[in-house]
Write a protein that holds these residues in place. Sequence first.
Motif, short mmCIF file in Angstrom:
data_model
loop_
_atom_site.label_atom_id
_atom_site.label_comp_id
_atom_site.label_asym_id
_atom_site.label_seq_id
_atom_site.Cartn_x
_atom_site.Cartn_y
_atom_site.Cartn_z
N SER A 157 0.86 9.33 -5.86
CA SER A 157 0.83 10.73 -5.44
C SER A 157 2.06 11.52 -5.89
N GLY A 158 3.07 10.83 -6.44
CA GLY A 158 4.31 11.50 -6.79
C GLY A 158 4.48 11.69 -8.28
N VAL A 159 5.70 12.04 -8.66
CA VAL A 159 6.04 12.26 -10.06
C VAL A 159 6.47 10.93 -10.67
N TRP A 160 5.83 10.57 -11.77
CA TRP A 160 6.13 9.31 -12.44
C TRP A 160 7.09 9.59 -13.60
N PRO A 161 8.33 9.11 -13.55
CA PRO A 161 9.27 9.36 -14.65
C PRO A 161 8.78 8.75 -15.96
N ASP A 186 0.83 -1.21 0.00
CA ASP A 186 0.00 0.00 0.00
C ASP A 186 0.86 1.26 0.00
N ALA A 187 1.98 1.23 0.74
CA ALA A 187 2.86 2.39 0.80
C ALA A 187 3.51 2.66 -0.55
N ILE A 188 3.94 1.60 -1.22
CA ILE A 188 4.55 1.76 -2.54
C ILE A 188 3.53 2.34 -3.52
N SER A 189 2.33 1.77 -3.52
CA SER A 189 1.29 2.24 -4.43
C SER A 189 0.96 3.71 -4.16
N ALA A 190 0.80 4.07 -2.89
CA ALA A 190 0.46 5.45 -2.55
C ALA A 190 1.58 6.41 -2.95
N LEU A 202 0.28 -6.07 -7.44
CA LEU A 202 -0.20 -5.00 -8.30
C LEU A 202 0.88 -4.62 -9.30
N THR A 203 0.45 -4.03 -10.40
CA THR A 203 1.34 -3.43 -11.38
C THR A 203 0.78 -2.08 -11.77
N LEU A 204 1.63 -1.06 -11.71
CA LEU A 204 1.27 0.29 -12.13
C LEU A 204 2.09 0.64 -13.36
N GLU A 205 1.46 1.33 -14.32
CA GLU A 205 2.17 1.75 -15.51
C GLU A 205 2.26 3.26 -15.67
N SER A 206 1.37 3.99 -15.05
CA SER A 206 1.43 5.45 -15.06
C SER A 206 0.66 5.93 -13.85
N PRO A 207 0.77 7.21 -13.46
CA PRO A 207 0.18 7.64 -12.20
C PRO A 207 -1.30 7.28 -12.07
N GLY A 208 -1.56 6.41 -11.10
CA GLY A 208 -2.94 6.06 -10.78
C GLY A 208 -3.59 5.12 -11.75
N ILE A 209 -2.86 4.64 -12.78
CA ILE A 209 -3.48 3.78 -13.78
C ILE A 209 -2.79 2.42 -13.77
N PRO A 210 -3.46 1.36 -13.30
CA PRO A 210 -2.83 0.05 -13.30
C PRO A 210 -2.60 -0.44 -14.72
N ALA A 211 -1.68 -1.39 -14.84
CA ALA A 211 -1.40 -2.00 -16.13
C ALA A 211 -2.62 -2.77 -16.62
N THR A 212 -2.75 -2.91 -17.93
CA THR A 212 -3.84 -3.68 -18.51
C THR A 212 -3.30 -4.93 -19.15
#
Length: 230
Positions: free
Chosen positions: A45-49, A37-41, A220-230
């Motif tokens: 909430s931060g800058v995604w390179p 949860d901490a990693i996801s948050a 979980l997998t994230l690909e851009s701020p707030g948008i999980p991978a599809t």
Amino acid sequence: MTFESAGLPVIDRPDVTVALVEVVAVDGREGQRAATDAISAHWRSGVWPAELVSLSCYASTDGAWVLTYAQWSSDEALHGSLRQETGVSHGGPVWEAVGARPSGAVPFRLYRVVRGGRVTGTDPAPECFPAAVFPMAGEEAARGWIDGLLASEEATEGADRDYPGAIAANFHIGLDGGSVLVLSEWVSEKEAADHIEEVIQPLLDQAGGGDPGALYAHCLTLESPGIPAT
């Protein structure tokens, strides 16, 4: 134990040049949830390179570990992020806040992918991900160890790797040549565990020993701020 998840990372996607990997020790399943949860948050909430292709988290089935796997399209961008300590896999406040104990993030390059002989287009998505890190004495030694291990496997088990539930084994080499990461994909935990006991541990013993690591589930997998991978 389950986490919200949307999609799996593609380990051998062609736009990835390097993966930053870290294993952190946690206190049980609540510790796993807190770390994930901490990693996801942090990333939501931060800058995604722009060069960070995806960030994935895995939780070990024994409740002891969380593994992060961040795919980057640029070595230079990753090293810049590490220098600035803008990512999550650097220890520091993100881990300290949830009591996780990091081992240190290591950048890896994917070296070889071997696929199970029973893989078809209709196979289910993997549910178990065995992962292990082995110390090495340089890149040449790492390549030789991987190639030798796979050659021994083919000699004893057959080149078709027709193992029940086996989808893929992904062999990575640390950029400094100091370690090898094996991250595998299996249909089920039981099939993965049986394979480790019957095939992998004997091969490791033959190659000089080694800990086969832990079994993980994808969180979980994230690909851009707030948008999980599809």
